[in-house]
Design an enzyme around this catalytic site. Structure first.
Site, mmCIF file in Angstrom:
data_model
loop_
_atom_site.group_PDB
_atom_site.id
_atom_site.type_symbol
_atom_site.label_atom_id
_atom_site.label_comp_id
_atom_site.label_asym_id
_atom_site.label_seq_id
_atom_site.Cartn_x
_atom_site.Cartn_y
_atom_site.Cartn_z
ATOM 1 C CG HIS A 8 1.638 5.361 0.701
ATOM 2 N ND1 HIS A 8 2.292 4.430 1.484
ATOM 3 C CD2 HIS A 8 0.325 5.253 1.026
ATOM 4 C CE1 HIS A 8 1.426 3.803 2.254
ATOM 5 N NE2 HIS A 8 0.212 4.279 1.991
ATOM 6 C CG ASP A 17 -1.430 1.092 3.811
ATOM 7 O OD1 ASP A 17 -1.289 1.971 2.940
ATOM 8 O OD2 ASP A 17 -1.669 1.351 5.005
ATOM 9 C CD GLU A 75 -0.072 7.262 3.869
ATOM 10 O OE1 GLU A 75 -1.235 7.551 4.147
ATOM 11 O OE2 GLU A 75 0.520 6.285 4.405
ATOM 12 C CD GLU A 76 1.715 3.644 6.193
ATOM 13 O OE1 GLU A 76 1.098 4.110 7.178
ATOM 14 O OE2 GLU A 76 1.206 2.856 5.388
#
Length: 301
Positions: free
Chosen positions: A79, A193, A225-226
């Protein structure tokens, strides 16, 4: 509009000394792209993917690069969004209240420099709270919650903030440049990330663009995604894969006060394999294939 800090002589020397992996990580991690506002990082990813295969974009912004035809269809995804914030309120004194996008640990927020992306350009600010000098003694040791924090742009009124281009809903990104640390193999930056996963996906497609392979290979840089793995779901609908491999970060256990049963992952000791999370239970045949392949190739797992 992407934010580019002035390049000092030290930074330019550092960049010239980077290898291609470090340069790719620098580009990806310094790009701006909080969940739902991935335009900046998407442009960087597209530029790297366009020479490699056929590019398409799903309806919410994930990028998909396609190599080869037929079955099985193998999806490899990372992502490209990062955690950040959104402007929630502008006070009469010119401070911003903010809404988190993704998970944040309140302890790391105070003093964090940020970039507010507005229609008129990017604005620097810093996260603050009531000074400890005027906080009652019994509260000074308590965690300051994000709801009591604000972003200071250096403005003195709401009108000044609005004139600068700030509106409710504008995205806010942590401000942090990429650096190679003293040992030459550890890095400092933001959005690892999961820009690391995106970098791995790009590198994998670079390899297979010139190497024969029996599969239809799909590399996906997914969005949001988060805030609920939204892009992973829509890109999987587009690709209709037979198997999907997700390239994500993990939690290292080689730091103070971390027990082996909490994490046995060590930085630089090879990839890790996640067996289960809140939305996935492993396919045992795929698990065995990955473990046995790693053993055959001498890859620590």
């Amino acid at each position: 509009m992407a934010y580019h800090s002035p390049v000092t002589r030290h930074q330019s020397v550092e960049r010239r000394g980077m290898d291609t992996t470090q340069q790719l990580l620098k580009e990806l991690t310094e790009a701006l792209g909080v969940s739902g506002y991935e335009k900046g990082v998407r442009a960087v990813v597209r530029r790297h993917l366009e020479p490699l295969g056929e590019i398409e974009r799903d309806r919410i912004g994930s990028l998909i690069c396609h190599l080869g035809e037929g079955r099985p269809r193998v999806m490899v995804a990372g992502h490209m969004d990062e955690v950040g914030f959104m402007v929630k309120h502008i006070t009469d004194e010119g401070f911003l209240r903010f809404q988190p996008l993704g998970g944040w640990w309140d302890q790391v927020l105070l003093g964090q420099q940020v970039i507010v992306q507005t229609r008129k350009g990017d604005l620097r600010g810093v996260i603050g709270a009531k000074p400890p000098h005027i906080v009652p003694p019994d509260e000074r040791k308590k965690l300051v919650e994000k709801e009591k924090m604000y972003i200071d742009l250096g403005a003195t009124s709401k009108a000044e903030v609005e004139e600068a281009g700030v509106r409710i809903g504008d995205p806010i990104v942590p401000a942090c440049d990429f650096h190679v640390l003293a040992n030459g193999k550890s890095y400092l930056g933001k959005a690892f990330d999961d820009r690391v996963g995106v970098a791995l996906m790009i590198d994998l497609l670079r390899h297979f663009a010139d190497a024969p392979h029996p599969n239809a290979l799909y590399g996906a840089a997914t969005v949001m995604e988060e805030v609920g793995t939204r892009g992973a779901k829509t890109s999987a609908e587009v690709i209709d894969p037979d198997v999907a491999i997700i390239l994500e970060v993990d939690i290292c256990g080689d730091m103070p006060d971390t027990k082996p049963e909490e994490s046995r992952v060590k930085l630089g000791a090879g990839p890790s394999l996640l067996m289960m999370d809140a939305s996935m239970i492993p396919n045992l045949a795929l698990r065995d294939l990955l473990i046995e392949t790693a053993e055959e190739l001498g890859i620590p797992l």
